[in-house]
Design a protein around this motif. Structure first.
Motif, PDB file in Angstrom:
ATOM      1  N   LEU A 193       0.841  -1.192   0.000  1.00 48.62           N
ATOM      2  CA  LEU A 193       0.000   0.000   0.000  1.00 48.62           C
ATOM      3  C   LEU A 193       0.883   1.251   0.000  1.00 48.62           C
ATOM      4  CD1 LEU A 193      -2.660   1.562   0.373  1.00 48.62           C
ATOM      5  CD2 LEU A 193      -2.449   1.148   2.838  1.00 48.62           C
ATOM      6  N   GLN A 194       1.888   1.266   0.860  1.00 52.69           N
ATOM      7  CA  GLN A 194       2.789   2.412   0.920  1.00 52.69           C
ATOM      8  C   GLN A 194       3.559   2.577  -0.386  1.00 52.69           C
ATOM      9  OE1 GLN A 194       2.734   4.456   3.422  1.00 52.69           O
ATOM     10  NE2 GLN A 194       4.332   5.830   2.694  1.00 52.69           N
ATOM     11  N   SER A 195       3.998   1.453  -0.939  1.00 54.32           N
ATOM     12  CA  SER A 195       4.739   1.518  -2.205  1.00 54.32           C
ATOM     13  C   SER A 195       3.869   2.047  -3.337  1.00 54.32           C
ATOM     14  CB  SER A 195       5.257   0.122  -2.547  1.00 54.32           C
ATOM     15  OG  SER A 195       5.899   0.110  -3.796  1.00 54.32           O
ATOM     16  N   TYR A 196       2.619   1.577  -3.376  1.00 54.52           N
ATOM     17  CA  TYR A 196       1.715   2.040  -4.445  1.00 54.52           C
ATOM     18  C   TYR A 196       1.398   3.520  -4.283  1.00 54.52           C
ATOM     19  CZ  TYR A 196      -2.539   2.571  -7.203  1.00 54.52           C
ATOM     20  OH  TYR A 196      -3.478   3.007  -8.101  1.00 54.52           O
ATOM     21  N   VAL A 197       1.179   3.958  -3.056  1.00 58.16           N
ATOM     22  CA  VAL A 197       0.866   5.371  -2.810  1.00 58.16           C
ATOM     23  C   VAL A 197       2.027   6.251  -3.260  1.00 58.16           C
ATOM     24  CG1 VAL A 197       0.531   7.079  -0.981  1.00 58.16           C
ATOM     25  CG2 VAL A 197      -0.794   4.949  -0.967  1.00 58.16           C
ATOM     26  N   ILE A 198       3.231   5.883  -2.880  1.00 61.61           N
ATOM     27  CA  ILE A 198       4.400   6.692  -3.250  1.00 61.61           C
ATOM     28  C   ILE A 198       4.595   6.689  -4.757  1.00 61.61           C
ATOM     29  CG2 ILE A 198       6.909   6.831  -3.053  1.00 61.61           C
ATOM     30  CD1 ILE A 198       6.614   5.735  -0.211  1.00 61.61           C
ATOM     31  N   TYR A 199       4.413   5.512  -5.366  1.00 61.53           N
ATOM     32  CA  TYR A 199       4.634   5.418  -6.816  1.00 61.53           C
ATOM     33  C   TYR A 199       3.561   6.181  -7.592  1.00 61.53           C
ATOM     34  CZ  TYR A 199       4.767   3.363 -11.487  1.00 61.53           C
ATOM     35  OH  TYR A 199       4.799   3.173 -12.846  1.00 61.53           O
ATOM     36  N   SER A 200       2.272   6.006  -7.171  1.00 65.52           N
ATOM     37  CA  SER A 200       1.178   6.632  -7.911  1.00 65.52           C
ATOM     38  C   SER A 200       1.147   8.154  -7.698  1.00 65.52           C
ATOM     39  CB  SER A 200      -0.162   6.035  -7.486  1.00 65.52           C
ATOM     40  OG  SER A 200      -0.191   4.659  -7.770  1.00 65.52           O
ATOM     41  N   LEU A 201       1.364   8.573  -6.455  1.00 64.10           N
ATOM     42  CA  LEU A 201       1.342  10.008  -6.180  1.00 64.10           C
ATOM     43  C   LEU A 201       2.525  10.707  -6.844  1.00 64.10           C
ATOM     44  CD1 LEU A 201       0.020  12.366  -4.645  1.00 64.10           C
ATOM     45  CD2 LEU A 201       1.474  11.781  -2.694  1.00 64.10           C
ATOM     46  N   GLY A 202       3.678  10.081  -6.752  1.00 62.04           N
ATOM     47  CA  GLY A 202       4.868  10.642  -7.389  1.00 62.04           C
ATOM     48  C   GLY A 202       5.202  12.018  -6.845  1.00 62.04           C
ATOM     49  N   GLN A 203       5.338  12.991  -7.754  1.00 62.73           N
ATOM     50  CA  GLN A 203       5.654  14.378  -7.391  1.00 62.73           C
ATOM     51  C   GLN A 203       4.603  15.290  -8.028  1.00 62.73           C
ATOM     52  OE1 GLN A 203       9.647  14.868  -8.827  1.00 62.73           O
ATOM     53  NE2 GLN A 203      10.549  13.666  -7.143  1.00 62.73           N
ATOM     54  N   PRO A 204       3.476  15.496  -7.372  1.00 63.79           N
ATOM     55  CA  PRO A 204       2.407  16.329  -7.982  1.00 63.79           C
ATOM     56  C   PRO A 204       2.853  17.779  -8.219  1.00 63.79           C
ATOM     57  CG  PRO A 204       1.950  15.861  -5.668  1.00 63.79           C
ATOM     58  CD  PRO A 204       3.109  15.023  -6.036  1.00 63.79           C
ATOM     59  N   LEU A 205       3.777  18.299  -7.440  1.00 70.61           N
ATOM     60  CA  LEU A 205       4.327  19.650  -7.638  1.00 70.61           C
ATOM     61  C   LEU A 205       5.751  19.483  -8.168  1.00 70.61           C
ATOM     62  CD1 LEU A 205       3.083  21.161  -4.246  1.00 70.61           C
ATOM     63  CD2 LEU A 205       1.870  21.096  -6.440  1.00 70.61           C
ATOM     64  N   GLU A 206       5.836  19.034  -9.408  1.00 71.59           N
ATOM     65  CA  GLU A 206       7.115  18.560  -9.949  1.00 71.59           C
ATOM     66  C   GLU A 206       8.179  19.666  -9.995  1.00 71.59           C
ATOM     67  OE1 GLU A 206       8.816  16.117 -13.821  1.00 71.59           O
ATOM     68  OE2 GLU A 206       6.724  16.755 -13.717  1.00 71.59           O
ATOM     69  N   LYS A 207       7.835  20.848 -10.540  1.00 71.69           N
ATOM     70  CA  LYS A 207       8.832  21.915 -10.665  1.00 71.69           C
ATOM     71  C   LYS A 207       9.253  22.420  -9.299  1.00 71.69           C
ATOM     72  CE  LYS A 207       7.307  23.534 -15.232  1.00 71.69           C
ATOM     73  NZ  LYS A 207       6.798  24.680 -16.012  1.00 71.69           N
ATOM     74  N   LEU A 208       8.281  22.507  -8.405  1.00 70.71           N
ATOM     75  CA  LEU A 208       8.601  22.951  -7.047  1.00 70.71           C
ATOM     76  C   LEU A 208       9.489  21.925  -6.353  1.00 70.71           C
ATOM     77  CD1 LEU A 208       8.066  25.226  -5.008  1.00 70.71           C
ATOM     78  CD2 LEU A 208       6.095  23.895  -4.186  1.00 70.71           C
ATOM     79  N   ASN A 209       9.224  20.667  -6.631  1.00 69.18           N
ATOM     80  CA  ASN A 209      10.028  19.594  -6.032  1.00 69.18           C
ATOM     81  C   ASN A 209      11.460  19.654  -6.550  1.00 69.18           C
ATOM     82  OD1 ASN A 209       9.723  16.992  -4.357  1.00 69.18           O
ATOM     83  ND2 ASN A 209      10.847  16.329  -6.179  1.00 69.18           N
ATOM     84  N   HIS A 210      11.621  19.917  -7.895  1.00 71.42           N
ATOM     85  CA  HIS A 210      12.967  20.024  -8.459  1.00 71.42           C
ATOM     86  C   HIS A 210      13.706  21.238  -7.880  1.00 71.42           C
ATOM     87  CE1 HIS A 210      12.537  16.689 -11.049  1.00 71.42           C
ATOM     88  NE2 HIS A 210      11.688  17.263 -11.938  1.00 71.42           N
TER      89      HIS A 210
END
Length: 905
Positions: free
Chosen positions: A774-791
């Motif tokens: 469940l944790q792995s799927y959540v992290i994989y599916s959610l990913g980085q929704p604020l991608e530029k901010l994350n970079h």
């Protein structure tokens, strides 16, 4: 040495109430010679204590001092080093070994000799003397128990003798009468000598004065001898007078002895005649009963039984030596033998006729039964048949005592009846049991063809007549057969039948009601089959043991093998009473009779089990529990019985089918194929395991074979775990984490609901796998929704990692406040909500509806998104303090977005 000895006695040992017996001048071997003395002493007080004391001269040389003492009982070994050659060395073994060198060999030998004598006199534990001359020890042996220690130290032992109380008193009186007794010992001794001489003279005068009295005494003795001679003469005359009287008395005594002997012989003869008359005379009524008694009526059977017992007692009477040589005894024995033969033939013939008549009745009953509507009658007919036969079996049991008599007197006829009984009854039971199992199979399968076939099976009169003639054809034999009445004498059959459901109700069910998947109905039918067979076998076994007298506490005459018991051999056992068989042989005989009578039960049960397994493999669970319970019940009654053995053999087959069912389920797991175009969802074998576990828990509740189910659980759950992971790896449309998460969540929920104790570890493992994926799927599916901010913030963290202080990051050209504001403006609340909505739709496509994990996954994604948001806020607060830069949406906005998205879908 004597002066030293007296000095040591005076200065050292007398104050300690000890006597010095022997002394040797020694020095330690291998060292500078420092002389000392070893002394052998005994205490003057009792109990006597013997010691070896080491005495050493003081450094000043004026006196001796006691250095160390050892108790003689602690001395283990005395080693003289050499028994042949003179050697001054010797060893004493106490708790440690002391090596000494004596000043001379003579002193050493005298000391060792004294030690040996003290050991012999005072110690129970004997010291081991090594390398000591045997001659030295033999010369030192004391001549008596109470003799003092002798040898070289005799003077030392006798030198100090204690005075008893009377001697001390006499000496004191003499010394008081002489004033110079102490001051002048020689004058005192001279005075004592003079007094002794005076006493000796007085004694001699006294002896001489008594000579006259001695002469007078001698004269009196001479006169007494003369009187004795006169008395002897008178006694001789009296003896001659009595001699004639003695001869007359001897004659009278001999005459009385002959009379007494004659009387004794007459009494013994009368006793022997009375013994023979009382024990070998059979009443006329008994003879008439044996020859003509009615074996059909109760009174006649009782009279014949009493007569047979009386005849057996007469024949088995223990004759005294010589009785068998009397002609009358031989004639009586022959008469008894003829009576026995005649009655045995008559009894065997009558019993054979009774058995045949009962068999004919059974054939007629079976014919009438088959003429009924088979499907509705056969199930309850067995119960009616059993209860009806109990009364008839009780009638047959009237002959039980006569069967016992026949077994003990004519085993050949008894064995012939037993063999024919098994032959006839096995044919009857085989027909009934096969019909019974055929109906059970029809009920299980729900088919109607067979019912029609059985309904049209009335037996013709010609068949009945033929069966009857075949039974009559064997009635001429002396060894006939019994009927199936016997099988029903166990009164507990009614109790056992009441425990199971009534098959009369099942007989009224239609075939459509008996669906293949109706496992409860199958369980009911299978239980009823076992419940019908169990009292049948127990009743038959009980009747056999009672009627044929094979109870465990009795012994059976003759010695036979199991094959002989079943196949005949009567000619070699005519009139054989033999030695009793052991209890185990009687058990074997009962079991072999039951095996031959019910030889069709085991194969029919195996066929029924195979059919049940073919209908539904899960039926093996019901069969395993039911069969185990009946085996356990039968073993509690008699572990070696036919029923216990047969059910145990069938239980092995059921257990194999159960194992095969488990193996098939594991194989089906491995062969599962998933569709490439649709979602995977809950895998079929996971749902099947839930079904299997739920069914098994309901079936195996409080069952005896719970261990078998636990082993099966372990195999199945391992197979489920392995194949879930295999399918997840092969899945193309559904993400691997989703397949693992949903299926392990389902497994965890199943195990939590059923609370299977043996699978606690697997339940924890399933929960852990569900949580991890469940944790792995959540992290994989959610990913980085604020991608530029994350970079952007990844670059910030990289600068901090390179050593730049967090508050100085804003001075970097690429990471100043203006650049941060540009990135933040690209993610207004509207765009964030739109991204979350797309993510929700994506997750909804991956997850299956039946497990209902969408809200759980969505809530986990919400928490993960908020975690990222807080991480960004923390970096802004630390790296851009006082800048006033914030995100364009808040945590509350995220919660509102997620809630509205979940509600809209």
């Amino acid at each position: 040495m004597t002066a030293i000895k007296h000095a040591l006695q005076r200065d050292i040992f007398t104050p300690n109430d000890e006597r010095l017996l022997s002394i040797v001048n020694v020095c330690k071997a291998g060292k500078k010679k420092k002389n000392c003395f070893l002394c052998a002493t005994v205490t003057t007080e009792r109990p006597v204590q013997v010691k070896v004391v080491k005495v050493k001269k003081s450094d000043k040389g004026d006196f001796y001092k006691r250095q160390i003492a050892w108790a003689l009982r602690d001395l283990a070994v005395v080693d003289a080093k050499d028994a042949i050659k003179e050697n001054p060395e010797f060893d004493l073994h106490f708790e440690k070994i002391y090596k000494w060198v004596a000043s001379s060999t003579a002193e050493k030998n005298a000391f060792i000799s004294c030690i040996w004598k003290l050991n012999q006199r005072y110690l129970r534990k004997k010291i081991d003397f090594v390398n000591v001359s045997s001659q030295l020890l033999e010369e030192s042996v004391p001549s008596g128990e109470n003799q003092s220690v002798t040898g070289g130290d005799e003077e030392a032992v006798d030198e100090y003798q204690e005075l008893n109380a009377r001697e001390e008193q006499d000496i004191e009186i003499m010394m008081e009468g002489c004033e110079y007794a102490i001051s002048n010992a020689e004058a005192f001794a001279e005075r004592l000598s003079r007094e002794l001489q005076v006493l000796d003279g007085a004694n001699i005068q006294s002896i001489m004065a008594s000579e006259k009295q001695v002469n007078i005494l001698m004269n009196l003795l001479d006169e007494a001898l003369k009187e004795v001679d006169q008395i002897e003469l008178k006694l001789s005359s009296y003896e001659e007078m009595l001699q004639s009287v003695k001869e007359q008395m001897d004659q009278i005594s001999e005459s009385n002895h002959l009379i007494h002997l004659s009387n004794t012989n007459n009494v013994k003869l009368l006793s022997e005649i009375e013994f023979l008359v009382n024990h070998m005379d059979l009443a006329k009524g008994h003879i008439k009963a044996l020859q003509e008694g009615d074996l059909a009526s109760s009174r006649g059977i009782e009279a014949c039984t009493n007569a047979a017992d009386a005849l057996l007692q007469c024949m088995n009477v223990a004759l005294r030596p010589g009785h068998d040589m009397l002609l009358a005894v031989k004639q009586q024995q022959q008469r008894f033998s003829d009576l026995r033969e005649h009655f045995a033939r008559r009894l065997a013939s009558h019993l054979n006729n009774v058995f045949v008549q009962q068999k004919i009745k059974q054939v007629v009953d079976l014919s009438e039964n088959h003429s009924c509507v088979f499907m509705t009658v056969q199930w309850w007919w067995c119960s009616v048949h059993i209860h009806r036969m109990i009364k008839e079996a009780k009638d047959l049991l009237r002959y039980a005592k006569l069967m016992e008599w026949l077994k003990s007197t004519d085993y050949g006829k008894y064995e012939g009846l037993t063999k024919n009984y098994m032959d006839y009854l096995s044919r009857l039971y085989e027909r009934e049991i096969k019909d019974f199992f055929e109906v059970a199979k029809i009920k299980m399968t729900g088919t109607t063809k067979e019912s029609k076939k059985f309904a049209t099976l009335p037996r013709k009169e010609s068949a009945v007549k033929q069966e009857t003639e075949s039974l009559h054809g064997s009635s001429g034999k002396l060894t006939g057969s019994t009927s199936s009445l016997n099988k029903l004498s166990v009164q507990s059959s009614g109790n056992r039948r009441s425990q199971s459901s009534s098959l009369l109700d099942m007989g009224n069910m239609s075939a459509s009601d008996l669906d293949v998947a109706d496992r409860t109905k199958f369980d009911k039918i299978f239980e009823q089959v076992l419940s019908e067979l169990e009292p049948l076998c127990l009743a038959e076994q009980d009747f056999i043991s009672k009627f044929f007298k094979l109870q465990q506490h009795q012994s059976m005459p003759g010695t036979m093998t199991e094959a002989e018991e079943l196949d005949g051999g009567t000619s070699s056992r005519q009139h054989n009473a033999g030695t009793p068989l052991p209890v185990s042989s009687e058990k074997d005989m009962i079991r072999q009779m039951m095996i031959k009578i019910f030889r069709c039960i085991e194969p029919e049960l195996n066929n029924l089990i195979a059919l049940g397994d073919k209908i539904d493999s899960f039926n093996s669970l019901y069969m395993l529990v039911k069969m185990s319970h009946h085996v356990w019940t039968a073993q509690n009654v008699d572990p070696a019985s036919f029923l216990s053995t047969t059910l145990g053999n069938v239980l092995v087959t059921v257990k194999r089918n159960f194992d095969k069912c488990i193996s098939n389920q594991i194989r089906q797991m491995e062969e599962v194929k998933i569709s490439k175009k649709s979602k995977v969802g809950i895998l079929p074998f996971v749902a099947e395991f839930e079904e299997f576990a739920g069914l098994a828990e309901s079936i195996f509740k409080n069952a005896e074979r719970r261990g078998d189910l636990d082993k099966a659980y372990t195999k199945l759950i391992r197979g489920v775990f392995v194949n879930v992971e295999k399918v997840a790896n092969e899945s193309q449309k559904t993400p691997r984490d989703v397949v693992m998460m949903e299926n392990f969540h389902h497994i965890f929920a199943t195990l939590s609901r059923l609370k299977i104790s043996c699978l606690e570890a697997e339940k924890k493992e399933a929960k852990q796998k569900y949580t991890d994926h469940l944790q792995s799927y959540v992290i994989y599916s959610l990913g980085q929704p604020l991608e530029k901010l994350n970079h952007f913030f990844e670059g910030v963290e990289a600068r901090v990692a390179q050593g730049i202080r967090e508050e100085e990051v804003s001075y970097q050209l690429a990471f100043n406040k203006q650049e941060l504001r540009k990135v933040i403006k690209e993610y207004p609340g509207k765009e964030v909500k739109k991204g979350l909505d797309n993510l929700y739709k994506k997750v909804d496509k991956h997850l299956c509806e039946e497990e209902n994990l969408l809200q759980v996954v969505w809530h986990s994604m919400q928490d993960e998104f908020i975690r990222q948001y807080k991480h960004f806020e923390g970096l802004i607060a630390r790296c851009y303090p006082g800048s006033g830069v914030t995100m364009e949406f808040t945590i509350q906005d995220i919660l509102d977005y997620c809630s509205s998205i979940a509600q809209s879908h």
